[in-house]
Structure formats: C-alpha cells, structure tokens
Write a protein that holds these residues in place. Structure first.
Motif, PDB file in Angstrom:
ATOM      1  N   LYS B 303       0.680  -1.018   0.050  1.00 50.01           N
ATOM      2  CA  LYS B 303       0.027  -0.135   0.042  1.00 50.01           C
ATOM      3  C   LYS B 303       1.001   1.392  -0.061  1.00 50.01           C
ATOM      4  CE  LYS B 303      -3.989   1.993   2.198  1.00 50.01           C
ATOM      5  NZ  LYS B 303      -5.115   1.697   3.088  1.00 50.01           N
ATOM      6  N   PHE B 304       1.891   1.278   0.847  1.00 47.79           N
ATOM      7  CA  PHE B 304       2.784   2.413   0.969  1.00 47.79           C
ATOM      8  C   PHE B 304       4.022   2.243   0.453  1.00 47.79           C
ATOM      9  CE2 PHE B 304      -0.376   2.234   4.537  1.00 47.79           C
ATOM     10  CZ  PHE B 304      -1.170   3.366   4.422  1.00 47.79           C
ATOM     11  N   GLY B 305       4.647   1.397   0.200  1.00 50.18           N
ATOM     12  CA  GLY B 305       5.766   1.262  -0.234  1.00 50.18           C
ATOM     13  C   GLY B 305       6.239   1.199  -1.769  1.00 50.18           C
ATOM     14  N   ARG B 306       5.016   0.887  -2.438  1.00 47.96           N
ATOM     15  CA  ARG B 306       5.194   0.673  -4.080  1.00 47.96           C
ATOM     16  C   ARG B 306       5.042   1.876  -4.686  1.00 47.96           C
ATOM     17  NH1 ARG B 306       6.992  -3.857  -5.395  1.00 47.96           N
ATOM     18  NH2 ARG B 306       6.484  -5.816  -4.191  1.00 47.96           N
ATOM     19  N   HIS B 307       5.564   3.059  -4.008  1.00 48.63           N
ATOM     20  CA  HIS B 307       5.296   4.389  -4.879  1.00 48.63           C
ATOM     21  C   HIS B 307       6.606   4.812  -5.362  1.00 48.63           C
ATOM     22  CE1 HIS B 307       1.156   4.205  -3.956  1.00 48.63           C
ATOM     23  NE2 HIS B 307       1.646   3.892  -2.548  1.00 48.63           N
ATOM     24  N   ASN B 308       6.775   5.882  -5.987  1.00 45.80           N
ATOM     25  CA  ASN B 308       8.143   6.106  -6.341  1.00 45.80           C
ATOM     26  C   ASN B 308       8.514   7.178  -5.107  1.00 45.80           C
ATOM     27  OD1 ASN B 308       8.024   5.299  -9.020  1.00 45.80           O
ATOM     28  ND2 ASN B 308       7.669   7.199 -10.094  1.00 45.80           N
ATOM     29  N   GLY B 309       9.678   6.633  -4.515  1.00 44.29           N
ATOM     30  CA  GLY B 309      10.133   7.385  -3.455  1.00 44.29           C
ATOM     31  C   GLY B 309      10.742   8.749  -3.713  1.00 44.29           C
ATOM     32  N   ARG B 310      10.529   9.504  -2.994  1.00 44.35           N
ATOM     33  CA  ARG B 310      10.988  10.894  -3.281  1.00 44.35           C
ATOM     34  C   ARG B 310      12.447  10.959  -2.856  1.00 44.35           C
ATOM     35  NH1 ARG B 310      11.545  14.239   1.113  1.00 44.35           N
ATOM     36  NH2 ARG B 310      10.390  13.507   2.995  1.00 44.35           N
ATOM     37  N   HIS B 311      12.900   9.891  -2.477  1.00 39.05           N
ATOM     38  CA  HIS B 311      14.422   9.765  -1.999  1.00 39.05           C
ATOM     39  C   HIS B 311      15.213   9.232  -3.187  1.00 39.05           C
ATOM     40  CE1 HIS B 311      17.348   9.808   1.115  1.00 39.05           C
ATOM     41  NE2 HIS B 311      18.056   9.220   0.375  1.00 39.05           N
ATOM     42  N   GLN B 312      15.835  10.288  -3.898  1.00 41.98           N
ATOM     43  CA  GLN B 312      16.508   9.975  -5.291  1.00 41.98           C
ATOM     44  C   GLN B 312      17.965  10.322  -5.098  1.00 41.98           C
ATOM     45  OE1 GLN B 312      14.436  11.929  -8.415  1.00 41.98           O
ATOM     46  NE2 GLN B 312      12.425  11.238  -7.833  1.00 41.98           N
ATOM     47  N   HIS B 313      18.504   9.497  -5.990  1.00 48.30           N
ATOM     48  CA  HIS B 313      19.984   9.490  -6.038  1.00 48.30           C
ATOM     49  C   HIS B 313      20.290   9.761  -7.523  1.00 48.30           C
ATOM     50  CE1 HIS B 313      20.066   7.541  -2.035  1.00 48.30           C
ATOM     51  NE2 HIS B 313      18.877   6.896  -2.513  1.00 48.30           N
ATOM     52  N   LEU B 314      20.906  11.034  -7.816  1.00 47.54           N
ATOM     53  CA  LEU B 314      21.436  11.198  -8.978  1.00 47.54           C
ATOM     54  C   LEU B 314      23.048  10.985  -8.989  1.00 47.54           C
ATOM     55  CD1 LEU B 314      21.242  12.253 -11.820  1.00 47.54           C
ATOM     56  CD2 LEU B 314      21.878  14.791 -11.044  1.00 47.54           C
ATOM     57  N   VAL B 315      23.352   9.974 -10.032  1.00 46.74           N
ATOM     58  CA  VAL B 315      24.627   9.566 -10.115  1.00 46.74           C
ATOM     59  C   VAL B 315      25.050   9.931 -11.446  1.00 46.74           C
ATOM     60  CG1 VAL B 315      26.341   7.574  -9.992  1.00 46.74           C
ATOM     61  CG2 VAL B 315      24.215   7.688  -8.653  1.00 46.74           C
ATOM     62  N   PRO B 316      26.269  10.961 -11.292  1.00 48.26           N
ATOM     63  CA  PRO B 316      26.800  11.196 -12.783  1.00 48.26           C
ATOM     64  C   PRO B 316      27.799  10.278 -13.044  1.00 48.26           C
ATOM     65  CG  PRO B 316      27.479  12.798 -11.063  1.00 48.26           C
ATOM     66  CD  PRO B 316      26.458  11.708 -10.529  1.00 48.26           C
ATOM     67  N   LYS B 317      28.118   9.811 -14.163  1.00 46.05           N
ATOM     68  CA  LYS B 317      29.011   8.918 -14.719  1.00 46.05           C
ATOM     69  C   LYS B 317      29.316   9.324 -16.186  1.00 46.05           C
ATOM     70  CE  LYS B 317      27.123   4.598 -15.054  1.00 46.05           C
ATOM     71  NZ  LYS B 317      26.597   3.424 -15.195  1.00 46.05           N
ATOM     72  N   THR B 318      30.475   8.302 -16.210  1.00 46.97           N
ATOM     73  CA  THR B 318      30.674   8.592 -17.825  1.00 46.97           C
ATOM     74  C   THR B 318      31.334   7.100 -18.363  1.00 46.97           C
ATOM     75  OG1 THR B 318      32.297   9.361 -19.365  1.00 46.97           O
ATOM     76  CG2 THR B 318      33.033   9.281 -16.963  1.00 46.97           C
ATOM     77  N   THR B 319      30.961   6.664 -19.390  1.00 47.83           N
ATOM     78  CA  THR B 319      31.059   5.334 -19.719  1.00 47.83           C
ATOM     79  C   THR B 319      32.604   5.432 -20.637  1.00 47.83           C
ATOM     80  OG1 THR B 319      30.005   5.822 -21.876  1.00 47.83           O
ATOM     81  CG2 THR B 319      28.814   4.421 -20.395  1.00 47.83           C
ATOM     82  N   LEU B 320      33.364   6.726 -20.556  1.00 42.61           N
ATOM     83  CA  LEU B 320      34.615   6.513 -20.891  1.00 42.61           C
ATOM     84  C   LEU B 320      35.453   6.073 -19.748  1.00 42.61           C
ATOM     85  CD1 LEU B 320      34.480  10.203 -22.532  1.00 42.61           C
ATOM     86  CD2 LEU B 320      34.914   7.870 -23.835  1.00 42.61           C
ATOM     87  N   GLU B 321      34.965   5.931 -18.667  1.00 47.61           N
ATOM     88  CA  GLU B 321      35.695   5.174 -17.519  1.00 47.61           C
ATOM     89  C   GLU B 321      35.385   3.931 -17.376  1.00 47.61           C
ATOM     90  OE1 GLU B 321      38.397   6.704 -16.555  1.00 47.61           O
ATOM     91  OE2 GLU B 321      38.273   8.838 -17.475  1.00 47.61           O
ATOM     92  N   PRO B 322      36.049   3.010 -16.535  1.00 44.38           N
ATOM     93  CA  PRO B 322      35.519   1.926 -16.267  1.00 44.38           C
ATOM     94  C   PRO B 322      34.268   1.896 -15.368  1.00 44.38           C
ATOM     95  CG  PRO B 322      37.690   1.671 -16.150  1.00 44.38           C
ATOM     96  CD  PRO B 322      37.433   3.232 -16.593  1.00 44.38           C
ATOM     97  N   ASP B 323      33.407   1.056 -15.451  1.00 47.72           N
ATOM     98  CA  ASP B 323      32.009   1.176 -14.503  1.00 47.72           C
ATOM     99  C   ASP B 323      32.535   0.791 -13.168  1.00 47.72           C
ATOM    100  OD1 ASP B 323      29.733   1.337 -13.733  1.00 47.72           O
ATOM    101  OD2 ASP B 323      28.819  -0.339 -14.835  1.00 47.72           O
ATOM    102  N   ASN B 324      32.183   1.985 -12.390  1.00 45.61           N
ATOM    103  CA  ASN B 324      32.407   1.798 -10.961  1.00 45.61           C
ATOM    104  C   ASN B 324      31.082   0.942 -10.173  1.00 45.61           C
ATOM    105  OD1 ASN B 324      30.401   3.634 -10.463  1.00 45.61           O
ATOM    106  ND2 ASN B 324      32.280   5.360 -10.607  1.00 45.61           N
ATOM    107  N   PHE B 325      29.870   0.777 -10.879  1.00 49.43           N
ATOM    108  CA  PHE B 325      28.706   0.088 -10.333  1.00 49.43           C
ATOM    109  C   PHE B 325      28.131   1.030  -9.291  1.00 49.43           C
ATOM    110  CE2 PHE B 325      31.710  -2.972 -11.754  1.00 49.43           C
ATOM    111  CZ  PHE B 325      31.095  -3.405 -12.961  1.00 49.43           C
ATOM    112  N   ILE B 326      28.555   2.196  -9.057  1.00 49.13           N
ATOM    113  CA  ILE B 326      27.949   2.843  -7.709  1.00 49.13           C
ATOM    114  C   ILE B 326      26.392   2.942  -7.977  1.00 49.13           C
ATOM    115  CG2 ILE B 326      27.892   5.127  -6.510  1.00 49.13           C
ATOM    116  CD1 ILE B 326      30.990   5.286  -7.288  1.00 49.13           C
TER     117      ILE B 326
END
Lengths: 257, 415
Positions: B303-326
């Motif tokens: 009921k309450f947990g299957r919504h888009n959480g407002r807790h968001q993480h923006l992870v900038p990355k670049t595929t020019l570097e090896p993936d860090n999987f963060i």
C-alpha cells in the motif's frame, strides 16, 4: 551528487582520447602536486559550452581552444568526491589578453605598393579579438569611429574592412577563385589592375569588350588573326602599325609581341 | 588452590605508560581506578579513558603530559586469549587535587595512535579496486601495521583524492565501494581489537552469525532454553533497553521503502531511471536471523511502499571510464542503512574480553507476560544482533570487574 564544490585549476593535458574537449585539470588545493597526483591520474574534466553552441550532431562550436596552462574555473558534478570535474570557463590574468584588444599593438604587415595603411585604431574594450595559438586573428572591432572587421592568417594574408566599408585583401601566396556557375562583377567606379608578370586570359567561349574607346597599348607588334602574316605589308589585316582595323569575325587576337 | 571466578571478573595483565621520548616507562596499575574502551563501527579508531587516583605523584613526576603511549592488556578468565590495546594519550582531563594535596584524580584520554597521523593530508592518487586501495592508505598514510579485514569490492577506479585526511580518504572509498557479494554494499570502516575492518554490514552479519558460538545472552537468568545453560551466569543480560524501534513514518520519509536512482552519462548524454523497491531488496540481503521478515507487513509495503520514493539519487557517470557500479548499489545501501537504524537495543552484560564490535550475538529478550517467575522469550525482538557500538567498562580494585555496554541492531524480525 551533493553540494556545489567549485574549483580553480590549471590545464595540464588537453589531448582527450575521446575528443570531447575534455581536460586534465589540477585543481588548486585539491589535487596536490605532480608527485602526489601525476597528470595521467587526474580525472578528465568535461567542458561546458555556452548556449550559443548546439553541441549536437556535429552542430555547434568545437569544444577546443583551451591550452595547457590555461587557468580554468569549474565544479565537481560528484560534489566532495571531486572525481567528475566540469570546466565552465577560463580565467584570464596578467599578460593573457592579446594587445590587439587593448589597443597596444597592431599587426606588422610589411606594407606593399598600393596597400593602404591598416585602419586599426582599437580602444579597449571594444575590439573583440580571437587570436589562435599559431597567430591567426579574427577581429570584430567596435571602437567608435574605427569599426573594423579583420581576418588575418599568420602567413600575412588578410582581409580588412574599415569603418567606411573599404576592404583590403592581401594574399601573400597565390590566389584562386573558382566559380562553378556565373559571376557578375559590378564596379561603379574605375578598375585598375597592375600585373608585374604576365597576364593570361583563357576563354572557351567568346570575349566581348564594350567600351567607348578601347585602347590596347603594349609592345611593338599590332594585332593579327591566326594565319595572318606577322607583317605582310600587302595591305591585309594584322599590320604591325595597327593602321588596319581588326575585322568582324576574327576568332583570336594576339596583341603585342 | 585454583582460583574461582565469577561473572564480570577480569585480569588486567598489563598496564603501562611510555613517555613521549620513549625513555621512561611507568606501570601505574596501583594508581588506576578503572578504564573504558570504546569501539564503534561508525568510528575509524578506538577511544579510551583511563581514570587515575594518583597518590604517588605520577601526574607531576613522570610526568603525564597527555602524549604518552598507553598499553593495556586484559583477559576474562576462561577466555583463550587476552586482548591488548595500544593507545596514544591526547589529553589529561578532570584533574582534581585533594584538599590536603595527598592525591590527585585525573582522566587520561586516549585514541589509537593512527588518529594522530590523520592530521596530515592525503593528496594521493590510486588506481584499482577500492578494497585494494584502503589497505594502502592505512599502511602508507596512517602508518599502521594492523591488519585490515576487507570485503572485496568490484569496479576499477582511478581515484585522485582531494585534500583529505587519510580517514576522510578511506571514507570516500567507503562511499564508492561496491561489494562483489553483498548487494547493499553497506561498507563500514572501523577499528576493533582485531585491527581495522573494511567490510559491509551484510558481511559482518554473515561472518558474525557463523561465529556466535556461546554468545547467547539471556535477560531471564532462570531460562534454560539454550544449550549453554552452564554459562548462563556469564551470559546474563544485566539490563537492556530498546533505543530505536521501527518508525514507519521515518522509514517512508527516508526512503527505506523505495528510492529512485538516476544516472547521467556525460559521454552518451543518456539518462537512466531505476526504481528500487526495498521489498525486492529484502529478499536479497543478509539478515541477522534466518527467515527474518521485513519490519513491515507485505500489505503495508504493497500500500505504501510501492510508490516512487522521493528519495532520489543522481549519479553522474561516464562510460569513458571503467564502470564503478555505484549506481547499482546506492539506493539499496541507503535503504539498508535506514533499516539498520530502526531497530537498536542497548545492552549491559558481564565483561567478555573477546567481544568486539562487529560481532553478532544472540539476545533472548523476554516478553511481558505479567507473570512472575519464568517468562517467555519475545519472538519478534529476540534473535541475533550485530554489535555496532561497544564499551568495555573496567573497574580496578582488589578484584577488578568488567562490564560491557553495547548497542546492537537487528535486521528484520523473526516470528
């Protein structure tokens, strides 16, 4: 991503293997010295272009122009982790601004015969100058009463348009002009062409010269048609003294020697 | 005659002070009234306080400046090994002289010696997996020869540290660490009596559960419910309190029930959007108890947990570097940390010199039945707990006594 963590740094490498304009920046107070963080271990900084560049599918300004040694300002996209820097601009300092923009220097052009003196009379801060590392210059000079446009190649070839719209083209090498279709040249005043060497005009079709008086003065020989004797003296056309007129239907005319 | 021991007995086998110039050594055990040693999985080094009642002029004659090396070794009788802590003092505090000047009491505050090296900046660059970088920082910048126990990480990273202290640099590694094995990648870096530890909480739980052994503590002394009943007196919970209990509002608010991870690739200019449901995560993580349930019902989550959480993480990355999987770990790590902080119990027990932070113990806590005498075990909160903070409390006297106060967390509830 957290916080806005800005930096000032010096460019140490611009040979981006991805050719995106990325730079290796040593951020002051952040990255330590060469021993602690060699240049190749510094993170590649992406560069931010102004909104006047689309940077999309080959359209826009190429993200190059910064040199090794340039002082740049930017921020880290990953905040305090400082591993994803973005450069948003450069900081010019003492001795970095071209004297062309400050009115302290004019390009020495080794003035030739007929070449007017440059209209340069720039005053800071009106002259918008782009000067490349090899010495090419583009000036959009808005100095009041001395507005100019000047495009200069480091070899000395240039085009300069002065405040009155007068244009000077100087080509220190050879000049080629190719027009695939037609060309119309309208000159309201006079034309003067001075050629120190030879002048060859090759036309596949016809030449039509219209003038009130056409005066051909050169050498000691007159005009002749193909197949005419150079100076037969029989009263035919092609006389060296020019006393006989060139007849209608002549296909080719030699003038002079 | 073989001595007899009681729960809480401890043998302080060594206590000495070494002067800053290493030329003088004192063994002032007679002036020591007691000491406390703190271990904490959120703290990179150890902390201790030694309480003196000085009637021999130790403070003034040795003198005690607050720069000494302090070594203390103690052992709970019956334990196979003693434990040796080495500290460096940094402050002499609470100095109180008796009215007749015949004695002075003071507290000598100490930390692990590595803490002093933390004042220097680490502007170093490293290339490799984080689990290889951390031991290098410990060795090179904290000048420590202590072992570093690690959970391996994945993702090749080139890290040029900004102006950070070594411990800040390790913390940066901790934030960037993505576990090979544990999906939450909930790395912690701390020190305990075994050395330094760079492991995930999940890894601690897994190894801790496997080595609980006799560390089953009962709040009810009369309980005979476990096979170590002969040791019950030693494993009695002297007191306990639940200092944090599931707060669903807080969990919802902080994103324990779901979060969103967005990435932006600086090379391809592609955005990604991934929703992370904690209910999905919970089936993958290592819990303190086998078969533990999520601390909310399935209906509640639905009921309450299957919504888009407002807790968001923006992870900038670049595929020019090896993936860090963060980006693959950041949301689960966050949710897991919220879970951990929502079920904490503080316990006081008899001393056990071998107990350390990061261990897992079993706590059998009673249900309130209203009956006198034997009580029932409360099934929801009883079970295995990970010790996150621990304090050795040792009083020195003719018969020294040792108690341990610890905070422990429980991941999930049993039924």
């Amino acid at each position: 991503m957290e916080g806005f963590n800005w930096f000032i740094g010096k460019v140490e490498d611009r040979d981006d293997p991805a050719q995106l304009g990325r730079l290796k920046i040593r951020a002051f107070g952040i990255h330590g010295n060469e021993n602690e963080a060699p240049t190749d271990m510094l993170p590649w900084a992406h560069v931010m272009l102004p909104i006047t560049s689309a940077s999309l599918r080959h359209v826009g300004t190429a993200p190059v122009g910064i040199q090794v040694g340039s002082t740049v300002f930017g921020f880290f996209m990953d905040g305090n982790q400082t591993l994803l820097p973005v450069v948003i601009g450069v900081l010019p300092g003492e001795g970095d601004v071209t004297p062309l923009a400050t009115g302290q220097q004019i390009i020495n052009k080794d003035q030739q015969t007929f070449e007017p003196v440059s209209a340069y009379n720039a005053k800071y801060p009106f002259n918008k100058v782009f000067q490349s590392e090899s010495g090419h210059v583009v000036e959009l000079d808005d100095t009041p009463n001395f507005e100019r446009i000047h495009v200069y190649h480091k070899a000395g070839t240039y085009t300069e348009i002065d405040q009155d719209g007068n244009r000077v083209n100087r080509i220190v090498g050879n000049d080629y002009e190719i027009v695939d279709r037609n060309q119309t040249v309208y000159i309201k005043g006079n034309v003067k062409v001075v050629v120190d060497g030879d002048y060859e005009l090759s036309v596949t079709g016809n030449i039509k010269i219209n003038g009130k008086t056409i005066n051909l003065n050169s050498g000691t020989m007159g005009a002749a048609r193909i197949g005419d004797a150079a100076d037969s003296g029989d009263g035919g056309s092609g006389h060296a003294d020019g006393s006989n007129k060139i007849e209608a239907g002549s296909s080719t005319v030699f003038i002079g020697d | 005659m073989k001595p007899t021991y009681e729960p809480g007995d401890v043998q302080v086998k060594r206590f000495d002070l070494i002067s800053p110039d290493l030329k003088a050594r004192a063994v002032p055990l007679d002036q020591l009234a007691g000491f406390d040693v703190w271990e904490d999985i959120t703290k990179p080094t150890l902390y201790a306080c030694f309480y003196f009642v000085d009637s021999v002029g130790l403070l003034d004659k040795f003198p005690v400046l607050g720069q000494e090396e302090v070594n203390v070794e103690f052992q709970t009788p019956g334990m196979p090994r003693s434990v040796l802590y080495k500290f460096k003092s940094f402050e002499v505090a609470n100095v109180i002289r008796s009215p007749n000047d015949k004695s002075v009491t003071f507290t000598l505050k100490c930390v692990s010696v590595e803490h002093f090296y933390n004042a220097a900046a680490t502007q170093q660059s490293y290339k490799g997996v984080v689990s290889d970088i951390v031991p290098q920082i410990v060795s090179k910048h904290l000048h420590s020869k202590k072992q570093v126990i690690i959970d391996p990480t994945r993702g090749l990273q080139t890290i040029t540290f900004p102006t950070l202290s070594p411990i800040q640099a390790i913390d940066m590694c901790r934030q960037r660490a993505v576990s090979v094995k544990y999906p939450t990648s909930s790395y912690v870096f701390y020190e305990n009596q075994s050395g330094f530890v760079f492991k995930t909480v999940e890894g601690l739980i897994e190894s801790g559960v496997a080595s609980i052994g006799s560390r089953v503590f009962n709040a009810d002394q009369n309980s005979t419910s476990d096979k170590y009943s002969d040791r019950l007196a030693y494993r009695t919970i002297l007191s306990y309190e639940n200092i944090a209990r599931v707060d669903v509002n807080e969990m919802l608010d902080k994103g324990a029930y779901g979060g969103v991870v967005k990435t932006f690739d600086l090379f391809t200019k592609q955005f990604t959007h991934t929703e992370q449901q904690t209910s999905d995560m919970f089936h993958k993580i290592t819990t303190t108890d086998k078969g533990a349930q999520f601390p909310s019902s399935a209906n509640f989550i639905e009921k309450f947990g299957r919504h888009n959480g407002r807790h968001q993480h923006l992870v900038p990355k670049t595929t020019l570097e090896p993936d860090n999987f963060i980006d693959s770990a950041v949301a689960m790590r966050h949710s897991f940390s919220v879970l951990l902080n929502n079920n904490t119990t503080r316990v006081l027990i008899h001393g056990d010199s071998g107990l350390k932070v990061g261990d897992v113990v079993t706590l059998n806590l009673p249900a309130a039945t209203g009956l006198t005498g034997r009580t029932e075990k409360q099934p929801l909160v009883s079970g295995n707990y990970l010790i996150t903070r621990l304090r050795h409390i040792i009083n020195i006297s003719t018969k020294s006594k040792h108690q341990i106060s610890f905070d422990a967390v429980k991941v999930g509830f049993t039924k």
